[in-house]
Design a protein around this motif. Structure first.
Motif, PDB file in Angstrom:
ATOM      1  N   LYS A 265       0.815  -1.215   0.000  1.00  0.00           N
ATOM      2  CA  LYS A 265       0.000   0.000   0.000  1.00  0.00           C
ATOM      3  C   LYS A 265       0.851   1.268   0.000  1.00  0.00           C
ATOM      4  CE  LYS A 265      -4.139  -1.839   2.309  1.00  0.00           C
ATOM      5  NZ  LYS A 265      -5.110  -1.370   1.286  1.00  0.00           N
ATOM      6  N   ILE A 266       1.979   1.241   0.722  1.00  0.00           N
ATOM      7  CA  ILE A 266       2.715   2.489   0.926  1.00  0.00           C
ATOM      8  C   ILE A 266       3.861   2.690  -0.056  1.00  0.00           C
ATOM      9  CG2 ILE A 266       4.470   1.657   2.541  1.00  0.00           C
ATOM     10  CD1 ILE A 266       3.888   4.216   4.206  1.00  0.00           C
ATOM     11  N   ASN A 267       4.351   1.612  -0.690  1.00  0.00           N
ATOM     12  CA  ASN A 267       5.453   1.768  -1.636  1.00  0.00           C
ATOM     13  C   ASN A 267       5.069   2.702  -2.780  1.00  0.00           C
ATOM     14  OD1 ASN A 267       7.628   0.405  -0.571  1.00  0.00           O
ATOM     15  ND2 ASN A 267       7.115  -1.546  -1.531  1.00  0.00           N
ATOM     16  N   ASN A 268       5.975   3.623  -3.132  1.00  0.00           N
ATOM     17  CA  ASN A 268       5.804   4.588  -4.222  1.00  0.00           C
ATOM     18  C   ASN A 268       4.746   5.645  -3.939  1.00  0.00           C
ATOM     19  OD1 ASN A 268       7.782   3.351  -5.909  1.00  0.00           O
ATOM     20  ND2 ASN A 268       6.281   1.793  -6.477  1.00  0.00           N
ATOM     21  N   PHE A 269       4.256   5.690  -2.695  1.00  0.00           N
ATOM     22  CA  PHE A 269       3.290   6.743  -2.349  1.00  0.00           C
ATOM     23  C   PHE A 269       4.030   8.087  -2.280  1.00  0.00           C
ATOM     24  CE2 PHE A 269       0.866   9.451   0.457  1.00  0.00           C
ATOM     25  CZ  PHE A 269      -0.445   9.227   0.053  1.00  0.00           C
TER      26      PHE A 269
ATOM     27  N   LEU B  67       4.352  11.595  -0.878  1.00  0.00           N
ATOM     28  CA  LEU B  67       3.916  12.376   0.274  1.00  0.00           C
ATOM     29  C   LEU B  67       3.781  13.847  -0.121  1.00  0.00           C
ATOM     30  CD1 LEU B  67       3.387  11.433   3.197  1.00  0.00           C
ATOM     31  CD2 LEU B  67       5.618  12.348   3.805  1.00  0.00           C
TER      32      LEU B  67
ATOM     33  N   ILE C 263      -2.119   9.503   4.841  1.00  0.00           N
ATOM     34  CA  ILE C 263      -1.735   8.134   5.216  1.00  0.00           C
ATOM     35  C   ILE C 263      -2.198   7.856   6.635  1.00  0.00           C
ATOM     36  CG2 ILE C 263       0.203   6.610   5.759  1.00  0.00           C
ATOM     37  CD1 ILE C 263       1.766   7.841   3.526  1.00  0.00           C
TER      38      ILE C 263
ATOM     39  N   ARG D  85      11.109   7.790   3.110  1.00  0.00           N
ATOM     40  CA  ARG D  85      10.696   8.636   1.992  1.00  0.00           C
ATOM     41  C   ARG D  85      11.773   8.637   0.898  1.00  0.00           C
ATOM     42  NH1 ARG D  85       8.598  14.390   3.589  1.00  0.00           N
ATOM     43  NH2 ARG D  85      10.072  14.373   5.309  1.00  0.00           N
TER      44      ARG D  85
ATOM     45  N   HIS E  43      11.205  -1.203  -1.180  1.00  0.00           N
ATOM     46  CA  HIS E  43      11.125  -0.425  -2.404  1.00  0.00           C
ATOM     47  C   HIS E  43      12.240  -0.873  -3.341  1.00  0.00           C
ATOM     48  CE1 HIS E  43      11.354   3.047  -5.102  1.00  0.00           C
ATOM     49  NE2 HIS E  43      10.087   3.265  -4.763  1.00  0.00           N
TER      50      HIS E  43
END
Length: 729
Positions: A342-346, A348, A451, A503, A509
């Motif tokens: 879910k959070i990879n490549n998000f 911010l 998030i 980040r 990642h």
């Protein structure tokens, strides 16, 4: 030069492929003493499980251990001097071999945390650093009684067709017998380390050896340190209260009364009622796990509710709540894999940062009033999965909260507030409370939160860089008891679960994939996995498999047409493989292996021991007061209750069992206060077989012959090799 002794020695020379044997009539005394000491030290290496270099390289040295009767004191003194010098030299070589073997075991200093001033020997550090679940290959009779192995085998054979059972028994007995005879002198280095560590632990009974709360670290404290930390934890009068007596029977009666009410109203059937009813409850027991990642290393309280009065009812209610709230958790993640996907490549937003919120002692700060309030508000969900009316449902919830008590060092303590750590229902209640809290708090924040992820009591949020205090204030105002601490980014990342969200394949990642894979492989290597095996596993994954993320199944699983029965065997290389090959012809079984000997035997028993009379699922032995006879029996009941029945039968029903008959016919009395527990096993078939084994090995037993009718004669010789009680569990 020391004079030579006139002796006869058989020398063996190797001449290419021919062995030449010749007799030498003279041999220097130095050679004699060197050979004698070398033979002794070789035996030492053998019993320790260390192979000297010349043996590893397949160079066989054959010498005879000879004795020399010196004719004068000068020769005796010379012999002792040479013996002493050579002994020191060989001892030095042995220690070097042992040091090299210890260094070959990959361990790290951070795997063991010693909080005491006691110096822990290197050999003990090595074995303790491996962790309580590390398995050591056991030796029959010495480490695991043969009767226990046979009991596991017999339990599986009983699932085969009757016409095949005796053939399978003969094959398995032959495999076990051959293994026992061939492995009597088998030693390995892990056994040597385990034996030395046992000796150290026995002589240092003032130490507490326990696993840490997180990180699979072994922690060593003094008994004084451990008890001081536990007492400090239990002195919180807002959470715990001292009880005057053991309330187990009281809660057992209340539990059974509620179960009867559920059955009478038709909410559960008779089968479920039997499962939820108990007459052999034991008090929950508390222990603490050190939080080595926190300042001053406090203890996390864990309450073991196994065998307690309400454990089954708690599990029953947990299943209802889990199903009712299955689609309620908007922010909850199942594991690290789902979180990473879910959070990879998000991306911010500009000016935002990541923070981690941690609820302070969440379980013990969840109030009964808050739980009831949530259940009432969400009753429409609960009513879809159960027919229990809301009033009775809340009564059960209240009972589960009120029955939160435990024993510590013989004192009974009630938890007057919050859910108990270790209770079956606590995790689902904590998850529901956190979901409600997030749904209430997130809309109150004066900014967007791109998030939000939650795992039990841990939260990960993305917020503006200057809004940490505002966020904490909103979350801490939800409930007067539930409070949070915040951890902000360090080096552009913040820890969450067992990952670190930074980040800038499942968990990592792509930019960090190679370094993370190497780090992971190094961890596996340090835990004993061969590099070749790891490389095969690494390259066997296709790109499609790497990118695939496990999905959470919410639908009901369809059971297969054939129901496989799971059975167990102790993991004893290579015996277990042979037994599995023999037993695989039995249809619809799956054999699970378990480690009968683990490093955990060295760890301290931090939970209060269960009193003998409170034990259940046991095989026991009662001696006669007037003669040397003994009675062997087994029971699933509480032993105290079973003893009461024996006393009653001896007076009123002499034909009920062999004990009552012996007591009545001979006017003998039994030493019920000296009852001995021979073994514990919750499986009825295994326990009954072990009972027959113990009856068979006690020649002065008074049991009836019919008590042995199901013990096959095929096992007679094998059981004769094991004439000692089982190791207590």
């Amino acid at each position: 030069m020391i004079s030579a002794a006139i002796i006869g020695l058989l020398l063996i020379k190797f001449n290419k492929n021919t062995i030449i044997v010749e007799i030498s009539e003279t041999l220097p005394l130095t050679v004699l003493t060197w050979n004698a000491i070398n033979h002794v030290r070789t035996l030492h290496c053998r019993t320790t499980g260390i192979l000297p270099r010349h043996i590893v390289q397949n160079i066989k040295c054959l010498t005879n251990l000879l004795s020399d009767d010196a004719e004068n004191n000068r020769k005796n003194r010379s012999y002792k001097k040479v013996f002493s010098n050579n002994k020191k030299l060989l001892e030095k070589k042995f220690l070097a071999l042992k040091k090299r073997k210890i260094q070959s075991i990959q361990i790290r200093d951070e795997w063991l945390c010693n909080l005491t001033t006691t110096q822990i020997p290197t050999e003990v550090k090595v074995i303790l650093s491996l962790g309580p679940k590390f398995g050591v290959a056991p030796l029959p009779v010495k480490d695991i009684p043969i009767k226990n192995i046979v009991a596991d085998v017999e339990n599986i054979i009983n699932l085969a067709p009757i016409t095949r059972q005796n053939i399978l028994r003969a094959k398995c007995t032959n495999a076990i017998t051959n293994f026992v005879h061939n492995s009597k002198m088998t030693h390995n280095f892990e056994h040597y380390l385990l034996t030395n560590a046992r000796r150290f632990v026995k002589t240092h009974d003032d130490l507490v050896i326990t696993p840490a709360d997180k990180g699979n670290i072994t922690v060593i404290l003094s008994t004084e340190q451990y008890e001081q930390k536990m007492n400090q934890l239990l002195q919180d009068s807002s959470v715990y209260k001292q009880l005057r007596r053991d309330p187990t029977n009281e809660f057992q009666c209340k539990n059974n009364k509620i179960v009867k009410q559920l059955k009478d109203k038709g909410f559960i059937d008779a089968s479920m009622a039997r499962k939820l009813t108990t007459y052999k409850a034991i008090p929950p027991r508390i222990y603490g796990l050190p939080k080595v990642h926190k300042a001053d290393i406090p203890l996390r309280p864990i309450v073991s509710t196994i065998g307690s009065a309400s454990v089954e009812l708690s599990q029953f209610m947990t299943q209802i709540l889990t199903e009712a709230f299955s689609d309620f958790h908007d922010y909850t993640i199942a594991d690290s894999f789902q979180f990473a996907s879910k959070i990879n490549n998000f991306i911010l937003p500009q000016g935002y940062k990541l923070i981690s919120l941690d609820a302070v002692s969440l379980f013990t700060n969840i109030s009964l009033e808050l739980v009831i309030q949530i259940i009432q508000q969400e009753w429409s969900r609960v009513s879809q999965v159960t027919t229990i009316d809301i009033s009775l449902f809340i009564i059960i919830i209240k009972f589960l909260f009120e029955s939160s008590y435990f024993v510590f060092k013989g004192s009974f303590i009630s938890q007057i507030f919050g859910c108990a750590m270790g209770s079956k229902i606590s995790p689902i209640l904590a998850n529901i409370v956190m979901s409600v809290l997030l749904k209430y708090c997130i809309p109150l924040l004066p900014f967007q939160v791109p998030i939000t992820y939650q795992y039990v009591d841990d939260l990960l949020l993305a917020i503006p860089e200057d809004r940490t205090a505002t966020t904490l204030a909103v979350f801490n105002n939800y409930d007067p008891h539930i409070k949070f601490t915040a951890e902000e980014e360090t080096e552009n990342g913040v820890p969450f679960l067992d990952t670190k969200a930074i980040r800038i394949k499942k968990i990592c990642h792509p930019d960090f994939l190679h370094n993370s894979e190497e780090k992971l492989l190094k961890i596996f290597e340090n835990n004993g996995y061969p590099r070749m095996f790891l490389n095969r596993c690494r390259h066997s994954l296709t790109s499609d498999q790497v990118d695939e993320v496990p999905q959470i199944r919410t639908s009901t699983l369809v059971e297969p047409a054939t129901h496989d029965k799971y059975v167990s065997l102790p993991l004893i290389p290579p015996l277990t493989g042979k037994l599995t090959k023999i037993l695989k012809e039995i249809e619809n079984i799956k054999i699970a292996k378990y480690n009968p000997l683990v490093v955990g035997v060295l760890f301290s028993q931090t939970k209060d021991r269960i009193h003998t009379m409170s034990r259940s699922d046991v095989v026991y032995r009662i001696p006669c007061e007037n003669c040397e006879s003994v009675y062997v029996g087994q029971t699933s009941q509480c032993l105290k209750r079973r003893i009461s029945i024996h006393k009653s039968d001896a007076r009123l029903r002499p034909d009920r069992c062999a004990l009552a008959s012996h007591s009545s016919s001979l006017d003998h009395h039994f030493k019920f206060d000296e009852v001995e527990i021979l073994c514990t096993n919750s499986n009825y078939n295994k326990r009954s077989f072990l009972e027959m084994c113990f009856i068979n090995e006690n020649e002065n037993n008074i049991n009836k012959k019919t008590d042995l009718k199901n013990l096959s004669v095929v096992y007679s010789y094998l059981l004769s090799l094991d004439r000692r009680p089982s190791r207590q569990t």
